[in-house]
Design a protein around this motif. Sequence first.
Motif, mmCIF file in Angstrom:
data_model
loop_
_atom_site.group_PDB
_atom_site.id
_atom_site.type_symbol
_atom_site.label_atom_id
_atom_site.label_comp_id
_atom_site.label_asym_id
_atom_site.label_seq_id
_atom_site.Cartn_x
_atom_site.Cartn_y
_atom_site.Cartn_z
ATOM 1 N N TYR A 330 1.040 52.111 20.508
ATOM 2 C CA TYR A 330 0.869 51.012 22.153
ATOM 3 C C TYR A 330 0.635 49.537 22.269
ATOM 4 O O TYR A 330 1.248 48.898 22.548
ATOM 5 N N ARG A 331 0.193 49.247 20.858
ATOM 6 C CA ARG A 331 0.285 47.467 20.701
ATOM 7 C C ARG A 331 1.522 47.400 20.768
ATOM 8 O O ARG A 331 2.226 46.063 21.189
ATOM 9 N N GLN A 332 2.639 48.272 20.326
ATOM 10 C CA GLN A 332 3.909 47.409 20.090
ATOM 11 C C GLN A 332 4.789 48.453 21.408
ATOM 12 O O GLN A 332 6.352 48.051 20.951
ATOM 13 N N GLY A 333 3.818 48.123 22.288
ATOM 14 C CA GLY A 333 4.887 49.140 23.486
ATOM 15 C C GLY A 333 5.665 50.054 23.243
ATOM 16 O O GLY A 333 6.326 50.387 24.930
ATOM 17 N N ARG A 334 5.812 50.847 22.746
ATOM 18 C CA ARG A 334 5.646 52.467 22.517
ATOM 19 C C ARG A 334 5.504 53.572 22.852
ATOM 20 O O ARG A 334 6.542 54.925 23.218
ATOM 21 N N PHE A 335 4.123 52.990 23.388
ATOM 22 C CA PHE A 335 3.334 54.301 24.190
ATOM 23 C C PHE A 335 2.424 53.818 24.939
ATOM 24 O O PHE A 335 1.332 53.706 24.777
ATOM 25 N N PRO A 336 2.703 54.035 25.856
ATOM 26 C CA PRO A 336 1.503 53.333 27.199
ATOM 27 C C PRO A 336 1.150 54.190 27.581
ATOM 28 O O PRO A 336 1.232 54.567 29.350
ATOM 29 N N PHE A 337 0.361 54.893 26.739
ATOM 30 C CA PHE A 337 -0.681 55.893 27.915
ATOM 31 C C PHE A 337 -1.141 55.241 28.395
ATOM 32 O O PHE A 337 -2.280 55.588 29.508
ATOM 33 N N ASP A 338 -1.995 53.719 28.816
ATOM 34 C CA ASP A 338 -2.350 53.434 30.128
ATOM 35 C C ASP A 338 -1.911 53.858 31.281
ATOM 36 O O ASP A 338 -2.856 52.809 32.098
ATOM 37 N N GLU A 339 -0.445 53.747 31.652
ATOM 38 C CA GLU A 339 -0.225 54.313 32.325
ATOM 39 C C GLU A 339 -0.878 55.387 33.259
ATOM 40 O O GLU A 339 -0.244 55.551 34.118
ATOM 41 N N LEU A 340 -1.593 56.655 32.528
ATOM 42 C CA LEU A 340 -2.057 57.851 33.229
ATOM 43 C C LEU A 340 -3.112 57.526 33.246
ATOM 44 O O LEU A 340 -3.475 58.411 34.327
ATOM 45 N N VAL A 341 -3.901 56.493 33.073
ATOM 46 C CA VAL A 341 -5.065 55.977 33.886
ATOM 47 C C VAL A 341 -6.405 55.697 34.648
ATOM 48 O O VAL A 341 -4.749 54.994 35.073
ATOM 49 N N GLU A 342 -6.824 56.326 35.282
ATOM 50 C CA GLU A 342 -6.701 55.797 36.629
ATOM 51 C C GLU A 342 -8.838 55.523 36.359
ATOM 52 O O GLU A 342 -9.105 56.892 35.648
ATOM 53 N N PHE A 343 -8.968 54.358 36.255
ATOM 54 C CA PHE A 343 -10.804 54.196 36.389
ATOM 55 C C PHE A 343 -11.499 54.781 37.234
ATOM 56 O O PHE A 343 -11.398 54.294 38.888
ATOM 57 N N TYR A 344 -13.052 55.438 36.793
ATOM 58 C CA TYR A 344 -13.823 56.066 38.255
ATOM 59 C C TYR A 344 -15.688 54.942 37.482
ATOM 60 O O TYR A 344 -15.795 54.730 36.630
#
Length: 371
Positions: A330-344
């Motif tokens: 993720y730090r390297q920009g190779r695993f952008p799992f934050d694109e899946l997340v929506e906060f509540y």
Amino acid sequence: MKERQVKAAVVTEQSDGFHIEELSIDEPRAGEVLVRIVATGVCPADIAVRDGGFGTSVPAVPGHEGAGVVEAVGDDVTSITPGDHVVLSYDTDGTCRNCAEGNPAYCSAFARYNFDGVRGSDGSSPLRRNGENVGLFFGQSSFSTHSIANERQIVRVPDDVPLELLGPLGCGIQTGCGAVMNSLDPNAGTSIAIFGVGAVGLSAVMGAVVSGCTTVVAVDLLEERLELANRLGATHTIDAGSTDDLSGEIRSITDGGVDNTLDTTSVPSVVRAAVDATRVPGTCGLLGGAPTEPDPNLDMGRILSGRAIRGISQGDSIPQVFIPRLIDLYRQGRFPFDELVEFYDFEDVNRAAEDLEAGRTIKPVLRIGEV
């Protein structure tokens, strides 16, 4: 036993939603850690508890993708200290043959430690309401301002990565990504088809990209999820509702079939298509819950010709090893799992669950506390 007060989202009756209540929680026992929860993912398994799944008795507190800050540790805890940023994952007995051989995701006591609503070690619960036990889930019950968890299920994470993002790494994301990177372990330049691209399936897509797969086929019914799969690295997308021959379409894309397939749906007709879409020899990995329809009536000729079918738990992940690797990616920009997340907000837990069920949100994350 000393206690403290916490706020938690409690299932009081099956299918009656989540109710935020004040409960008592134990101070940590020997081998346990008290974590102040910053955020936690919402997963279909939590909704299953709400609806009576897994046999977890109610009242109970779901939540099994917690991330937070350690507040206290019990005796004999050596790897975790107060102030550490941590992710909570699944629990195990740590002593069975599978655990001893480095396969904790297949712990012989997995159901007791994660689904039975109690500490697997002695049948107690750290949570109480008016003096009565409240069921524990996945050894953590992270739909709460604080969680008690065993040291075995705690993963220390760097404090320079947004902690509120990291909870889903403890289950859904490590399951999907690990199913590809650990279980199927594809060679670079090979092909894979992933059936169902929710949070688990999209994590698998990213895992396939990291592994060097050059043909990555994503299959789903929702156009927006297929579009996101494409952005995350899928080379082909298929709307499952637009074809009567899923496996045939995939075989035509890949000149005879993909090297690996992964089903995240547990829908028997889709499982059958996933098996049929593999080449000879090829492997179909299966994730998800038990089928809700009759068995998939697999063509034994296709299996006996050299195809393999593999059930996968938790992406064959050893959380303390695999989660830090995912954070590095993720730090390297190779695993952008934050694109899946929506906060509540925590108070919106029922809306988060409804949005997940309706497909409006891929990975809801509840914000519960401050870092």
